[in-house]
Scaffold this motif. Sequence first.
Motif, PDB file in Angstrom:
ATOM      1  N   ILE A   1       0.836  -1.201   0.000  1.00 40.12           N
ATOM      2  CA  ILE A   1       0.000   0.000   0.000  1.00 40.12           C
ATOM      3  C   ILE A   1       0.870   1.250   0.000  1.00 40.12           C
ATOM      4  N   LEU A   2       1.978   1.234   0.754  1.00 38.30           N
ATOM      5  CA  LEU A   2       2.886   2.375   0.761  1.00 38.30           C
ATOM      6  C   LEU A   2       3.474   2.623  -0.623  1.00 38.30           C
ATOM      7  N   VAL A   3       3.866   1.538  -1.301  1.00 41.07           N
ATOM      8  CA  VAL A   3       4.413   1.669  -2.653  1.00 41.07           C
ATOM      9  C   VAL A   3       3.352   2.213  -3.602  1.00 41.07           C
ATOM     10  N   ALA A   4       2.110   1.748  -3.459  1.00 41.37           N
ATOM     11  CA  ALA A   4       1.034   2.221  -4.333  1.00 41.37           C
ATOM     12  C   ALA A   4       0.764   3.713  -4.111  1.00 41.37           C
ATOM     13  N   ILE A   5       0.736   4.138  -2.857  1.00 39.19           N
ATOM     14  CA  ILE A   5       0.519   5.566  -2.570  1.00 39.19           C
ATOM     15  C   ILE A   5       1.685   6.396  -3.107  1.00 39.19           C
ATOM     16  N   GLY A   6       2.919   5.893  -2.918  1.00 38.87           N
ATOM     17  CA  GLY A   6       4.079   6.604  -3.442  1.00 38.87           C
ATOM     18  C   GLY A   6       4.052   6.717  -4.963  1.00 38.87           C
ATOM     19  N   ALA A   7       3.622   5.641  -5.635  1.00 39.61           N
ATOM     20  CA  ALA A   7       3.522   5.684  -7.097  1.00 39.61           C
ATOM     21  C   ALA A   7       2.464   6.680  -7.545  1.00 39.61           C
ATOM     22  N   ALA A   8       1.346   6.726  -6.827  1.00 44.81           N
ATOM     23  CA  ALA A   8       0.287   7.685  -7.168  1.00 44.81           C
ATOM     24  C   ALA A   8       0.768   9.124  -6.996  1.00 44.81           C
ATOM     25  N   MET A   9       1.510   9.386  -5.927  1.00 43.36           N
ATOM     26  CA  MET A   9       2.017  10.745  -5.705  1.00 43.36           C
ATOM     27  C   MET A   9       3.085  11.103  -6.731  1.00 43.36           C
ATOM     28  N   THR A  10       3.871  10.130  -7.163  1.00 43.59           N
ATOM     29  CA  THR A  10       4.853  10.387  -8.221  1.00 43.59           C
ATOM     30  C   THR A  10       4.158  10.721  -9.536  1.00 43.59           C
ATOM     31  N   ALA A  11       3.064  10.021  -9.813  1.00 36.55           N
ATOM     32  CA  ALA A  11       2.295  10.327 -11.023  1.00 36.55           C
ATOM     33  C   ALA A  11       1.703  11.734 -10.966  1.00 36.55           C
ATOM     34  N   LEU A  12       1.231  12.124  -9.789  1.00 35.36           N
ATOM     35  CA  LEU A  12       0.714  13.488  -9.634  1.00 35.36           C
ATOM     36  C   LEU A  12       1.818  14.520  -9.814  1.00 35.36           C
ATOM     37  N   ASP A  13       3.024  14.199  -9.339  1.00 31.64           N
ATOM     38  CA  ASP A  13       4.156  15.101  -9.561  1.00 31.64           C
ATOM     39  C   ASP A  13       4.471  15.235 -11.050  1.00 31.64           C
ATOM     40  N   HIS A  14       4.357  14.128 -11.764  1.00 34.36           N
ATOM     41  CA  HIS A  14       4.618  14.163 -13.211  1.00 34.36           C
ATOM     42  C   HIS A  14       3.604  15.059 -13.910  1.00 34.36           C
ATOM     43  N   ILE A  15       2.344  14.952 -13.514  1.00 37.94           N
ATOM     44  CA  ILE A  15       1.312  15.805 -14.107  1.00 37.94           C
ATOM     45  C   ILE A  15       1.555  17.268 -13.761  1.00 37.94           C
TER      46      ILE A  15
END
Length: 304
Positions: free
Chosen positions: A198-212
């Motif tokens: 779950i931590l990895v999934a949240i981190g990946a989601a926040m990285t995607a938001l940073d990319h946007i």
Amino acid sequence: CAAKCAFWMAIDLSNTPPRRICLLGLYRLWKQFELNLMSSASAFLAIFFVLIDDNGDATQWTETPLSGTNIHHIFIRDLVAFFSFAAYFFFVEFMEYWPGIALLFCTFSFTITFTSCVATILERVNGSEQDTLKKCRMWSAIVFALRYSCLFQLVSQCEAVKGVIVLRLVRHASRKRLNVNFTVEETECFLSLIPTSILVAIGAAMTALDHIACNNGNIEDWSAALGEWYIGAAVLTFLNVFTHALYLCGQGSGIAIYDEGVTLRNHNSERIQLCNILPSQRPGLTGVATISLAVFYGISIVCV
């Protein structure tokens, strides 16, 4: 510990003169009233959950089973920790930023140092095992609230969440290699139960938001986005180390006070004047540091 924040806010608002209220305007007055109400409600909800979970044992929380499953969890502890965190967070919002941060750090440092000092004295008097304070049920909830309210006030909410993710992942990765409690694990409450996936999934989601955000121009480049991860992790690490340092400071003060009390008791039968009492084996610098710390807390609270 949580209720005194609401008490201070009520006193501050009641002492505000009518002219000051007129200058603030209705919107500012409503915002202050709203923050006061939210902090007070959070504090009293935390106290309420503590009272309904009063099972006569100061070291154990009541585990509540999930209906239809065999899972048992300490929901009351997590609710107390969350509402205590909310009370401290809204208290800083009410006091405005820097006065609120200063008073929150005074409360943070004095709470941990004082409780650690008293617990150490009681351990010496009763001859009990060390670190009994960390086994008390309120220790985890209050320290959780103090640490994370400081974190979410010192950095943005996004940076704070990123810092939590980084330290939790480092904790999971180094559990078998590093025997260092750099996360103050006994006070992590529900955060210690979040799995790595779950931590990895949240981190990946926040990285995607940073990319946007980078593509939209809200963030300059990836270095700024990565800096948010570093800042959040660094501030949380500082707060964890600060917690350990305050705990050890309280322990040292408690040992010094106990040793001094034993020395005074041993010399009491000889009726020696105070100025002629032989010094105890502890260094005199400890007593001076303890008194200086108490004076510093008093001056800081009065100035704020």
